[in-house]
Design an enzyme around this catalytic site. Structure first.
Site, mmCIF file in Angstrom:
data_model
loop_
_atom_site.group_PDB
_atom_site.id
_atom_site.type_symbol
_atom_site.label_atom_id
_atom_site.label_comp_id
_atom_site.label_asym_id
_atom_site.label_seq_id
_atom_site.Cartn_x
_atom_site.Cartn_y
_atom_site.Cartn_z
ATOM 1 N N MET A 17 44.141 35.422 28.061
ATOM 2 C CA MET A 17 45.324 36.047 28.646
ATOM 3 C C MET A 17 45.244 35.923 30.157
ATOM 4 S SD MET A 17 45.651 39.529 26.343
ATOM 5 C CE MET A 17 43.873 39.902 26.391
ATOM 6 N N CYS A 100 50.783 28.976 25.391
ATOM 7 C CA CYS A 100 51.407 29.836 26.393
ATOM 8 C C CYS A 100 52.916 29.622 26.417
ATOM 9 C CB CYS A 100 50.829 29.543 27.778
ATOM 10 S SG CYS A 100 51.546 30.572 29.080
ATOM 11 N N LYS A 140 44.497 26.086 20.846
ATOM 12 C CA LYS A 140 45.334 27.253 20.536
ATOM 13 C C LYS A 140 46.797 26.847 20.671
ATOM 14 C CE LYS A 140 45.819 32.214 21.267
ATOM 15 N NZ LYS A 140 47.265 32.394 21.509
#
Length: 340
Positions: A17, A100, A140
């Site tokens: 994050m 993201c 990811k």
């Protein structure tokens, strides 16, 4: 859990994050039960390697293994160089950001925007894997670009073919941002298609939800992001529940005070006094959320300019509540059954 060549204490991951998973936060989450904590995303632009921000994000001094560094970008050659650069400086796992949803990232075709171009995804993954042959690479990403284009299964197959050693999937599309509820059907489907570990991410806020998601998706592990903000002990709660079926009691307010104070001290040392005080404010806000009088306290705390006064205010706030030896209780909705 065996993961990317490492033996982990469990299958619990801290999600990367921006502005949150700095070294102090990663170390704290590992101390309180996380098996892996992924860094904030580091730019692949070599012109910024020397910037204070990039160097701080790549600072792993004293961090517990394994050290996982996430890189972000859209150019295969630059991503390959970024992987080599970080591996040479201590990264033991290179994670690639294709999840993201932030506009400033997607506007340069990085992050989850890459899921629109599957050929480019393959070129990036191939370039990075070849660049660091002795360092495992993970990925990811999200379920897709939007509701009409959920191509996570395709991306997962590409990843496995390119030599990616594990994947983490957030149960929303890029267009969803963080709105609505995460869906786990896509993650469950991906799990049936690949042999590499699959980590489920999105809306995992309680030990019960963690077990439910693991059982529903068949995932090898779970990744937690926002639920750990101000609540890093969620990892020990989940670890204990998965191992025993027992729910740990919420922490005493006195323990929250101690954890918060140690975290703040680490932030001051990591960022310096002036920057540390500013960074600490958001963490204090998260630690105090849900406690009696927290809204008024946060308004006052955000005006405090220096370390001694900030620490004194935190101790005074928690001290009032600790007199009654209170435990923090979270207002959470009952876990809903996942649709079959």
């Amino acid at each position: 859990m065996q993961f990317a060549g490492f033996t982990l204490r469990n299958n619990l991951f801290v999600a990367p994050m921006a502005g949150v998973t700095d070294r102090p936060f990663r170390q704290l989450c590992k101390k309180l039960g996380a098996g892996v904590a992924v860094s904030e995303m580091v730019t692949s632009n070599s012109l910024l390697y020397g910037s204070e921000k990039t160097q701080r994000r790549a600072n792993h001094e004293g961090e517990v293994d394994p050290i996982s560094v996430q890189i972000a970008g859209a150019d295969p050659a630059m991503m390959a160089e970024a992987a080599r650069h970080n591996a040479d400086r201590g990264a033991q796992i290179i994670d690639i950001n294709m999840g993201c949803p932030a506009k400033k990232v997607c506007n340069v075709m990085a992050g989850s925007a890459l899921m629109q171009d599957e050929a480019l995804v393959a070129r990036i993954l191939n370039a990075v894997v070849k660049a660091v042959p002795h360092t495992p690479v993970t990925l990811k990403f999200r379920t897709g670009w939007n509701q009409d284009n959920r191509n996570a299964p395709v991306i997962a197959r590409i990843a496995e073919d390119c030599g990616i050693q594990a994947i983490a999937i957030h149960g929303r599309t890029r267009a969803d941002q963080y709105r609505g509820d995460a869906e786990y059907d896509t993650i469950a489907h991906v799990k049936t298609l690949v042999r590499i570990p699959v980590i489920a991410n999105g809306d995992i806020t309680t030990p019960q939800k963690a077990r439910q998601v693991l059982e529903y998706t068949g995932a090898d592990g779970i990744m937690i992001g926002r639920a750990a903000q101000g609540r890093p002990w969620i990892f020990r709660e989940i670890e204990h529940f998965l191992a025993t079926g027992e729910v740990l009691p919420p922490p005493l307010v006195s323990e929250i005070n101690q954890v918060c104070r140690e975290h703040l001290t680490d932030l001051y040392a990591f960022y310096g006094d002036e920057r540390g005080v500013k960074i600490a404010r958001k963490h204090i806000s998260w630690y105090t959320k849900g406690l009696v009088g927290s809204a008024a306290f946060r308004r006052t705390m955000n005006q405090i300019p220096d370390i001694p006064a900030q620490l004194a205010a935190v101790d005074e706030f928690f001290g009032r509540l600790a007199e009654a030896d209170l435990r923090l209780s979270y207002e959470t909705e009952p876990a809903q059954e996942l649709a079959a």
